[in-house]
Scaffold this active site. Sequence first.
Site, PDB file in Angstrom:
ATOM      1  N   HIS A 113       9.018  64.412  50.816  1.00  0.00           N
ATOM      2  CA  HIS A 113       9.156  63.157  50.451  1.00  0.00           C
ATOM      3  C   HIS A 113      10.851  63.757  49.989  1.00  0.00           C
ATOM      4  O   HIS A 113      10.992  64.551  49.092  1.00  0.00           O
ATOM      5  CB  HIS A 113       8.516  62.259  49.568  1.00  0.00           C
ATOM      6  CG  HIS A 113       7.036  62.029  49.646  1.00  0.00           C
ATOM      7  ND1 HIS A 113       6.130  62.721  49.136  1.00  0.00           N
ATOM      8  CD2 HIS A 113       6.163  60.949  50.075  1.00  0.00           C
ATOM      9  CE1 HIS A 113       5.301  62.289  49.643  1.00  0.00           C
ATOM     10  NE2 HIS A 113       4.827  60.994  50.518  1.00  0.00           N
ATOM     11  N   ASP A 135      10.767  64.415  46.981  1.00  0.00           N
ATOM     12  CA  ASP A 135       9.729  65.326  45.910  1.00  0.00           C
ATOM     13  C   ASP A 135      10.886  66.697  45.845  1.00  0.00           C
ATOM     14  O   ASP A 135      10.549  67.051  44.883  1.00  0.00           O
ATOM     15  CB  ASP A 135       8.982  65.953  47.324  1.00  0.00           C
ATOM     16  CG  ASP A 135       7.841  64.874  47.025  1.00  0.00           C
ATOM     17  OD1 ASP A 135       7.351  64.098  46.758  1.00  0.00           O
ATOM     18  OD2 ASP A 135       7.151  65.091  49.114  1.00  0.00           O
TER      19      ASP A 135
HETATM   20  C1  XUL Z   1      -1.228  59.372  50.152  1.00  0.00           C
HETATM   21  C2  XUL Z   1      -0.441  60.356  51.130  1.00  0.00           C
HETATM   22  C3  XUL Z   1       0.854  60.231  51.466  1.00  0.00           C
HETATM   23  C4  XUL Z   1       1.536  60.309  52.605  1.00  0.00           C
HETATM   24  C5  XUL Z   1       2.289  60.702  52.868  1.00  0.00           C
HETATM   25  O1  XUL Z   1      -2.695  59.159  50.506  1.00  0.00           O
HETATM   26  O2  XUL Z   1      -1.485  60.932  52.245  1.00  0.00           O
HETATM   27  O3  XUL Z   1       0.821  61.802  50.492  1.00  0.00           O
HETATM   28  O4  XUL Z   1       0.843  61.775  53.349  1.00  0.00           O
HETATM   29  O5  XUL Z   1       3.568  59.980  52.508  1.00  0.00           O
END
Ligand code: XUL
Length: 436
Positions: A100, A103
Site C-alpha cells: 500500500h 506502507d
Molecule cells: C485486508 C486485506 C488488505 C488487502 C489490501 O483484509 O486483505 O490488506 O489485501 O488492501
Amino acid sequence: MNFYATKDPIKYEGPSSTNALAYRWYNPTQKVMGKTMAEHLRFAVCYWHTLCWPGTDPFGGETFNRQWHHAADPMEAARMKADVMFETLRLLGVDYFTFHDLDIAPEGNSLKEFNSNVTAIANIFESKMAKSGRKLLWGTANMFSNRRFMAGAATNPDADVFAYCAAQVKHCLDVTHGLGGENYVMWGGREGYETLLNTNIGQELKQAGRFLSLVVEYKHKIGFKGPILIEPKPKEPTKHQYDYDTASIYGLLKSYGLENDVKLNLEQNHAILAGHTFEHEIALASALGIFGSLDINRGDYLLGWDTDQFAMNIPEVALTMYEILKAGGFTTGGMNFDAKIRRQSIDPDDLLHAHVGSMDASARGLLIAAKMIEDGKISKAVDARYAKWNEPQNMAMLAGKESLDEIATRVHKSGLEPQPKSGRQEYLEGILNSYI
Ligand code: XUL
Ligand code: CO
C-alpha cells in the site's frame, strides 16, 4: 541493515532435509505440467504484515520492537523497510512484492508531501529492482487507516473524500505503473456501512461505480496493461461491506459494464468470513471470467475475524491449487502472502520460517493438484455426471433453441422419466486422499 540471523539464501534441499530453513518441496526450477514451480506459483511478499505491523492486537501493544518503528525520522524508517523487503526477497528467493502507498512512505502533512514521499521510496525500489531482478505484483492505496476515511473512501457521504481518493489513487496507480506493477488492487475496507440509519445505499453504490469507472478510464489513459483487481471481503472493518464476495462483485461489475476490465484478488480468510470455501470463490470467479490473483493465507474456523495466518494446511492448499490449475493458472496474478506471523513470534527469522513453510505447503499442494489433473479420475467422474448435456437434443435445449412449451411437448411425447444416479462423494473423497 542487519536484520535476519540467516544470511544465505534459502535453498531447495528435498523432502528428507533436516534443515529447518530449507525448501523441502518448493523447487523453483522443477517442471510441473509444463511450467516451472516458480512460474506456477508466482509468490509475493507483502509489505504491510511483514514490515509494518508491530505485533499489536486490540488488547496489547507492540511486541516486535522492530528498529524502524523507533527511528526518529520517518523517511529513514521507510528506507530501512525497503532494505529489509529486498533482503527478505533475496533470502526467500521470491520474485515479487506488494504494497500500500502508506506502507512504504510516511503521510507527512499534506497529500503533496505524501505523494513526494511515495515517489522517493519508489525511486529506491526502482534501483533495487533493477539490481536484483525483483518485480512488483501489485500496488494499492491505503484508504482506510486515516480518520478522513472513517465513513468510507469512494463511498463516503462527503464528496470531498471521494475527490481526495481520486487524487490518491491516481498517484498510486502512476507509481505502480512506473515500477512495472503487473496488477493494481482495490480493497474497499471501509466501502460499506455501520447503520442504515445514517446511510443511503443507492447513493453509495453510484459512487462506488463511478470511482471504479474513473480508475479503469485512467488505467487505459496511461497504458497500464494489467487488470484492476477488486478484493472482496464481507465485513471487518465495516459491518457490511459492498464488495462482499465473488458473486456480489460480479453483479456490481455487470451493472457498471466493467466486467472486462476488472478482475478479482481473492483471499482465503475473506472467503471463509463470507461463508464460502476459498476454492468456491476461485471456481466461481473462474467460471464468470473474473479470476485474477490470490492473497494466500488461512483464517481460524473458530474465530469470526481476519486472523491472516500463513497457509500451512496441505489438503486445503491442494484444493486451492486444483482450482487454479483448472482455471488455466495465473496470468498477471500470483500468490501474495497477505499473512502475518503470530504476535509471539518475535524473532526476525520467524518471518522466514512462516514464508518457507507456506511456500512448501503451496508447492506440495501444486504437486497434489497436478496428480489430480493428470490422473483424471475426478474430472472423469464430473464429466460423466454431465454427459447427457453433450447429446444434440440437450445441447439445443441449453443453447435456447427450444421454448418451454416445446420442451414440455417433447417430454410428454417420449414419456421421459429421470433416473437418479449416485453423486459418489465418498468415492471421490477417497480418490482425493489417495493423492495426498
Ligand atoms: C485486508 C486485506 C488488505 C488487502 C489490501 O483484509 O486483505 O490488506 O489485501 O488492501
Ligand atoms: Co488481502
